[in-house]
Design an enzyme around this catalytic site. Structure first.
Site, PDB file in Angstrom:
ATOM      1  N   ASP A   1      13.795   7.976   8.046  1.00 60.24           N
ATOM      2  CA  ASP A   1      12.772   8.146   9.080  1.00 60.24           C
ATOM      3  C   ASP A   1      12.927   7.078  10.154  1.00 60.24           C
ATOM      4  O   ASP A   1      12.278   7.145  11.187  1.00 60.24           O
ATOM      5  CB  ASP A   1      11.370   8.056   8.468  1.00 60.24           C
ATOM      6  CG  ASP A   1      10.278   8.335   9.490  1.00 60.24           C
ATOM      7  OD1 ASP A   1      10.315   9.415  10.105  1.00 60.24           O
ATOM      8  OD2 ASP A   1       9.404   7.472   9.684  1.00 60.24           O
TER       9      ASP A   1
ATOM     10  N   PRO B   1       8.548  -4.788   4.838  1.00 63.51           N
ATOM     11  CA  PRO B   1       8.605  -5.186   6.250  1.00 63.51           C
ATOM     12  C   PRO B   1       9.952  -5.814   6.582  1.00 63.51           C
ATOM     13  O   PRO B   1      10.632  -6.366   5.702  1.00 63.51           O
ATOM     14  CB  PRO B   1       7.477  -6.214   6.369  1.00 63.51           C
ATOM     15  CG  PRO B   1       7.334  -6.772   4.986  1.00 63.51           C
ATOM     16  CD  PRO B   1       7.637  -5.641   4.053  1.00 63.51           C
TER      17      PRO B   1
ATOM     18  N   ASN C   1      16.019 -10.240   5.709  1.00 60.96           N
ATOM     19  CA  ASN C   1      16.438  -9.023   5.002  1.00 60.96           C
ATOM     20  C   ASN C   1      17.129  -8.002   5.910  1.00 60.96           C
ATOM     21  O   ASN C   1      17.300  -6.839   5.519  1.00 60.96           O
ATOM     22  CB  ASN C   1      15.267  -8.380   4.258  1.00 60.96           C
ATOM     23  CG  ASN C   1      14.141  -7.926   5.181  1.00 60.96           C
ATOM     24  OD1 ASN C   1      14.329  -7.765   6.383  1.00 60.96           O
ATOM     25  ND2 ASN C   1      12.953  -7.712   4.622  1.00 60.96           N
TER      26      ASN C   1
ATOM     27  N   ASP D   1       9.216  -6.051  -6.247  1.00 63.70           N
ATOM     28  CA  ASP D   1       8.421  -6.722  -5.231  1.00 63.70           C
ATOM     29  C   ASP D   1       8.282  -8.178  -5.663  1.00 63.70           C
ATOM     30  O   ASP D   1       8.092  -8.450  -6.850  1.00 63.70           O
ATOM     31  CB  ASP D   1       7.033  -6.081  -5.101  1.00 63.70           C
ATOM     32  CG  ASP D   1       6.319  -6.511  -3.828  1.00 63.70           C
ATOM     33  OD1 ASP D   1       6.130  -5.663  -2.938  1.00 63.70           O
ATOM     34  OD2 ASP D   1       5.961  -7.699  -3.722  1.00 63.70           O
TER      35      ASP D   1
ATOM     36  N   HIS E   1      11.115   8.655  13.204  1.00 65.76           N
ATOM     37  CA  HIS E   1      10.045   7.682  12.934  1.00 65.76           C
ATOM     38  C   HIS E   1       8.688   8.394  12.989  1.00 65.76           C
ATOM     39  O   HIS E   1       7.735   7.914  13.610  1.00 65.76           O
ATOM     40  CB  HIS E   1      10.088   6.526  13.922  1.00 65.76           C
ATOM     41  CG  HIS E   1       9.492   5.261  13.376  1.00 65.76           C
ATOM     42  ND1 HIS E   1      10.008   4.009  13.624  1.00 65.76           N
ATOM     43  CD2 HIS E   1       8.421   5.051  12.567  1.00 65.76           C
ATOM     44  CE1 HIS E   1       9.279   3.087  13.015  1.00 65.76           C
ATOM     45  NE2 HIS E   1       8.309   3.705  12.360  1.00 65.76           N
TER      46      HIS E   1
ATOM     47  N   GLU F   1      16.882   2.334  16.885  1.00 64.33           N
ATOM     48  CA  GLU F   1      16.239   3.621  17.143  1.00 64.33           C
ATOM     49  C   GLU F   1      15.483   3.692  18.458  1.00 64.33           C
ATOM     50  O   GLU F   1      15.227   4.783  18.981  1.00 64.33           O
ATOM     51  CB  GLU F   1      15.273   3.968  16.011  1.00 64.33           C
ATOM     52  CG  GLU F   1      14.073   3.039  15.942  1.00 64.33           C
ATOM     53  CD  GLU F   1      13.157   3.389  14.769  1.00 64.33           C
ATOM     54  OE1 GLU F   1      11.960   3.554  14.998  1.00 64.33           O
ATOM     55  OE2 GLU F   1      13.650   3.488  13.641  1.00 64.33           O
TER      56      GLU F   1
ATOM     57  N   ARG G   1       0.817  -1.214   0.000  1.00 57.77           N
ATOM     58  CA  ARG G   1       0.000   0.000   0.000  1.00 57.77           C
ATOM     59  C   ARG G   1       0.855   1.270   0.000  1.00 57.77           C
ATOM     60  O   ARG G   1       0.579   2.222  -0.728  1.00 57.77           O
ATOM     61  CB  ARG G   1      -0.932  -0.006   1.211  1.00 57.77           C
ATOM     62  CG  ARG G   1      -1.992  -1.114   1.190  1.00 57.77           C
ATOM     63  CD  ARG G   1      -2.814  -1.080   2.466  1.00 57.77           C
ATOM     64  NE  ARG G   1      -3.864  -2.077   2.486  1.00 57.77           N
ATOM     65  CZ  ARG G   1      -3.703  -3.322   2.932  1.00 57.77           C
ATOM     66  NH1 ARG G   1      -2.517  -3.703   3.393  1.00 57.77           N
ATOM     67  NH2 ARG G   1      -4.717  -4.177   2.928  1.00 57.77           N
ATOM     68  N   ILE G   2       1.896   1.287   0.840  1.00 57.79           N
ATOM     69  CA  ILE G   2       2.714   2.498   0.950  1.00 57.79           C
ATOM     70  C   ILE G   2       3.612   2.652  -0.273  1.00 57.79           C
ATOM     71  O   ILE G   2       3.723   3.743  -0.853  1.00 57.79           O
ATOM     72  CB  ILE G   2       3.543   2.469   2.242  1.00 57.79           C
ATOM     73  CG1 ILE G   2       2.628   2.357   3.466  1.00 57.79           C
ATOM     74  CG2 ILE G   2       4.406   3.719   2.345  1.00 57.79           C
ATOM     75  CD1 ILE G   2       3.364   2.101   4.773  1.00 57.79           C
TER      76      ILE G   2
END
Length: 331
Positions: A260, A208, A213, A177, A297, A265, A157-158
């Protein structure tokens, strides 16, 4: 419905109250603390929990305690579910859901903003102007987005929203993808990952994090990229080897990075440091580079997105407790 909400942020309070007003029969309590071994006892007497946090929920004691307390649903108010152990949740009969589409455009736009900042070399200009230098040297002549090839890694979606935004600005968009989606053909060309890495002027990550990965962009990948290419990470910090990224930026193996998210983090983002000297060395080095732009983030952080994250999370809890399947159940 009896639900306990963890890590409720100040900006979520208005939506918490809005949900309460619309669901007067629900019993909902909250805390600003995350769900941990120390806070899990707060769930006694409730049917479900909702969380949004960077702290890991991997200890089996937490899942056992949730089950013993009668918890049937663990709703994650975010996209990533890497903080959860899905096998343990299944073992203890707890449904897990996330919010995969609270506002894809919010995150896509944030990535585009970072890419444009770097493309037009604002970081270098800001550094010069702070020193009183308002000249325009040849090396700071920039490119225009319609002359760029943008590679999107991850076309959910993003990633799809990002592809549409870049395409609308006239860029050539390529995408990778594992799952082919014919509906994206008007906006991009599908390529393999190696071709994308070697070809793209801007690489934007929207995938994700999995155990397979971690560090997928490291020294080898940076060496394959164009020496003026920009990498944008809006997914998870661990997708990029931070130390290798710093080397690639310092020695101009790549042109810039818009981040981001950052490896490790949780030790930084969401906190305020009175002593900036106590910040991790990697972060300090990155934030002081003119070819790096960072946000804590916060790509998702819009009014629409925050409301959708809360309401969709609570809606899926309601469905589970009513005997229906959660719309965004994660298996």
């Amino acid at each position: 419905m009896k639900a306990y909400v963890f890590s409720l942020s100040p900006v979520e309070e208005r939506f918490f109250l809005e949900w309460e007003d619309q669901h007067a029969d629900d019993e909902i309590k909250y805390t600003t603390s995350p769900l941990t071994d120390d806070t899990v006892d707060l769930t006694k007497g409730f049917d479900a929990v909702s969380v949004q946090q960077m702290e890991q929920i991997k200890d089996e004691k937490i899942y056992k305690a949730l089950a013993d307390n009668g918890i049937k649903h663990l709703a994650i108010r975010q996209v990533g579910v890497d903080i959860v152990d899905l096998k343990l949740a299944k073992k203890y009969g707890i449904v897990v859901s996330n919010v995969p589409a609270y506002s894809p455009r919010a995150i896509a736009e944030n990535g585009l903003t970072g890419a444009m900042y770097l493309l037009r070399k604002w970081g270098y200009y800001h550094r010069k102007m702070r020193r009183g230098d308002f000249t325009r040297p040849v090396e700071l002549m920039s490119d225009e987005i319609f002359n760029q090839t943008v590679g999107i890694v991850g076309l959910g979606r993003i990633g799809s929203a990002a592809a549409e935004l870049y395409h609308a600005l006239g860029a050539r968009v390529i995408g990778y993808d594992p799952v082919y989606n014919a509906s994206l053909e008007p906006f991009l060309d599908f390529v393999d990952l190696e071709t994308l890495i070697k070809t793209a002027d801007i690489i934007q990550l929207h995938i994700p994090l999995t155990k397979d990965n971690v560090g997928m962009f490291s020294a080898n990948e940076f060496a394959e990229m164009k020496d003026d290419a920009i990498i944008v990470n809006e997914s998870r910090g661990e997708l990029i080897d931070t130390k290798a990224l710093i080397v690639a930026l310092k020695y101009h193996e790549i042109g810039g990075a818009a981040l981001d998210v950052l490896e490790g983090e949780s030790k930084i983002f969401g906190r305020k440091f009175e002593d900036v000297g106590s910040l991790p060395e990697d972060y300090t080095e990155l934030i002081n580079m003119p070819n790096v732009v960072m946000s804590p983030h916060s790509a998702y952080y819009t009014k629409m997105a925050v409301k959708n994250m809360f309401f969709q999370s609570m809606t899926d809890i309601q469905r589970t407790l009513d005997g229906q399947a959660a719309i965004f159940q994660v298996k």
